[in-house]
Design an enzyme around this catalytic site. Structure first.
Site, mmCIF file in Angstrom:
data_model
loop_
_atom_site.group_PDB
_atom_site.id
_atom_site.type_symbol
_atom_site.label_atom_id
_atom_site.label_comp_id
_atom_site.label_asym_id
_atom_site.label_seq_id
_atom_site.Cartn_x
_atom_site.Cartn_y
_atom_site.Cartn_z
ATOM 1 N N GLY A 1 0.813 -1.215 0.000
ATOM 2 C CA GLY A 1 0.000 0.000 0.000
ATOM 3 C C GLY A 1 0.845 1.263 0.000
ATOM 4 N N CYS B 1 1.039 1.481 12.303
ATOM 5 C CA CYS B 1 2.301 2.048 11.849
ATOM 6 C C CYS B 1 2.784 3.164 12.751
ATOM 7 C CB CYS B 1 2.161 2.591 10.434
ATOM 8 S SG CYS B 1 1.122 1.602 9.409
HETATM 9 N N1 PLP Z 1 -3.096 3.031 3.412
HETATM 10 C C1 PLP Z 1 -3.893 2.659 4.425
HETATM 11 C C2 PLP Z 1 -5.266 3.234 4.550
HETATM 12 C C3 PLP Z 1 -3.442 1.712 5.358
HETATM 13 O O1 PLP Z 1 -4.226 1.337 6.366
HETATM 14 C C4 PLP Z 1 -2.133 1.177 5.199
HETATM 15 C C5 PLP Z 1 -1.590 0.213 6.185
HETATM 16 O O2 PLP Z 1 -2.007 0.174 7.324
HETATM 17 C C6 PLP Z 1 -1.346 1.596 4.105
HETATM 18 C C7 PLP Z 1 -1.876 2.530 3.226
HETATM 19 C C8 PLP Z 1 0.035 1.058 3.884
HETATM 20 O O3 PLP Z 1 -0.021 -0.262 3.419
HETATM 21 P P1 PLP Z 1 1.251 -1.251 3.500
HETATM 22 O O4 PLP Z 1 1.333 -1.706 4.917
HETATM 23 O O5 PLP Z 1 0.926 -2.360 2.576
HETATM 24 O O6 PLP Z 1 2.442 -0.488 3.060
#
Ligand code: PLP
Length: 391
Positions: free
Chosen positions: A75, A331
């Site tokens: 993401g 995160c």
């Molecule tokens: N966007 C949203 C809304 C998310 O919840 C997340 C991860 O929690 C991401 C982007 C990032 O995704 P990734 O963990 O695959 O990098």
């Protein structure tokens, strides 16, 4: 000890054994480089083509060729590629420098938007209402002649609120403004039909829908101008260089296929469980408020702000009992800063550290909810008793 209860499906999900099974041959048997001309390479390429078709079917986009489906590392990369790629691509064509997004996006969008500001792009961060939503009218009102991109999340990871994506998309389509949607939290729970949603770019991440970690998709409508950010190989029609990780891509495609096939059933099961959890927290725990929209929210997502409590310390105790949940975004756990999402929603400052998120998934049951409520009510009472002057 009883089995660990996992209530953090917005952070990640376990890989479905059917997905692992689908991936297995591509580690050792079909191991070729999809760009190679010999038959080992051709077999890998065939799996790539098949995976793209599977993804394209769920997104209802063009199945032929790599033009519309770009495989990324997840993401974060999809969001980075969408924002930087369109911004730099449009600037190279002299098309303007204004971007619109919201103040509650994931950092994978927010931080890129802030970086683009330092490169001379102008960014409007739309405010949100008390539920964390924006309206199509707000987006339209913020448009300028120089607007080159609008990026709005489908569902918020911290508070579960859904945005009116199809309506915003319809307004932008009329004006031919590229529209990117971070749909990372939406797969398997909401429609991903890019035609119904009127979107031009859409980010997905496999580990949020029972696929492997480290693989994602950026859907990009053919007409969109995008400057590649990863160069050095001609893979994926020169849009994202690097040897394609075929086993991961096969896993993503199978996970997405299963998520879509089982979506209706999953949603039907999750909504009553979620509503039961929310209702019991709100009735049994004094001074707990639901964060996010009461109905326009992700099917398994229940998030709260509790006055006078330290969410992280309560969640640590909950973990000791065998229940895994988180505060806001996985995160940003460990950061002392209050959540930018709750601040943007104007949540009472006394509640900002009492943020908690319980996100149900495919394997969640009523018994899990019952056990959560039992332990949560007792823990809240104990924690509040330790700080008698608050709450
Ligand atoms: N966007 C949203 C809304 C998310 O919840 C997340 C991860 O929690 C991401 C982007 C990032 O995704 P990734 O963990 O695959 O990098």
């Amino acid at each position: 000890m009883e089995k660990f209860i996992y209530l953090d499906h917005s952070a990640t999900t376990p890989t479905d054994p059917r997905v692992v099974e689908a991936m297995l041959p591509y580690w050792t048997e079909v191991f070729g480089n999809a760009s190679s001309l010999h038959s080992a390479g051709k077999a890998a390429e065939a799996a790539l083509v098949q995976s793209r078709q599977t993804v394209a079917k769920v997104l209802n986009c063009h199945p032929a060729g790599p033009a519309e489906i770009i495989f990324t590392s997840g993401g974060t990369e999809s969001d980075n590629l969408a924002l930087r790629g369109v911004a730099h691509g449009m600037r190279a064509r002299g098309r303007g420098n204004h971007i619109i997004t919201t103040s509650v996006e994931h950092h994978a969008v927010l931080d890129v938007a802030k970086e683009l500001q330092t490169e001379g792009f102008e960014v409007t961060f739309l405010p949100v209402d008390e539920y964390g939503r924006v309206t199509a009218q707000q987006v339209v009102d913020a448009l300028r002649d120089e607007t080159i991109l609008v990026s709005i999340m489908y569902a918020n990871n911290e508070v579960g609120t859904l945005n009116p994506i199809a309506e915003i998309g319809a307004a932008l389509k009329k004006r031919r403004i590229p529209f990117h949607v971070d749909a990372v939290q939406a797969a398997g729970l909401l429609t991903l039909d890019v035609k119904k949603l009127n979107v031009d770019l859409l980010s997905l991440s496999a580990h949020k829908f029972y696929g492997p970690k480290g693989i994602g998709v950026l859907y990009m409508r053919r007409a969109v101008t995008l400057k590649p950010q990863m160069v050095g190989g001609g893979q994926q029609a020169h849009r994202r260089g690097g040897t394609e990780p075929v086993p991961m891509i096969v896993g993503l495609a199978e996970a997405l296929r299963l998520a879509e096939a089982e979506r209706e059933e999953t949603v039907k099961r999750l909504i009553p469980l979620r509503d039961n959890l929310i209702e019991r927290v709100l009735t049994l725990i004094p001074e707990a408020t639901l964060t996010g929209h009461p109905t326009e929210r992700l099917p398994g997502h229940a998030s709260f702000a509790m006055r006078g409590l330290n969410g992280d310390s309560l969640l640590l105790d909950l973990n000791e009992i065998g229940i895994g949940a988180s505060g806001g975004s996985a995160c940003t756990t460990g950061q002392q800063e209050p959540s930018h999402v709750l601040v943007a929603m104007n949540i009472d400052p006394d509640c900002l550290v009492g943020q908690m998120r319980f996100v149900l998934g495919k394997h969640s049951t009523q018994e899990h909810v019952d056990r959560l409520i039992y332990h949560l009510t007792a823990l809240v009472e104990r924690h509040r008793a330790l700080v008698p002057d608050i709450g």
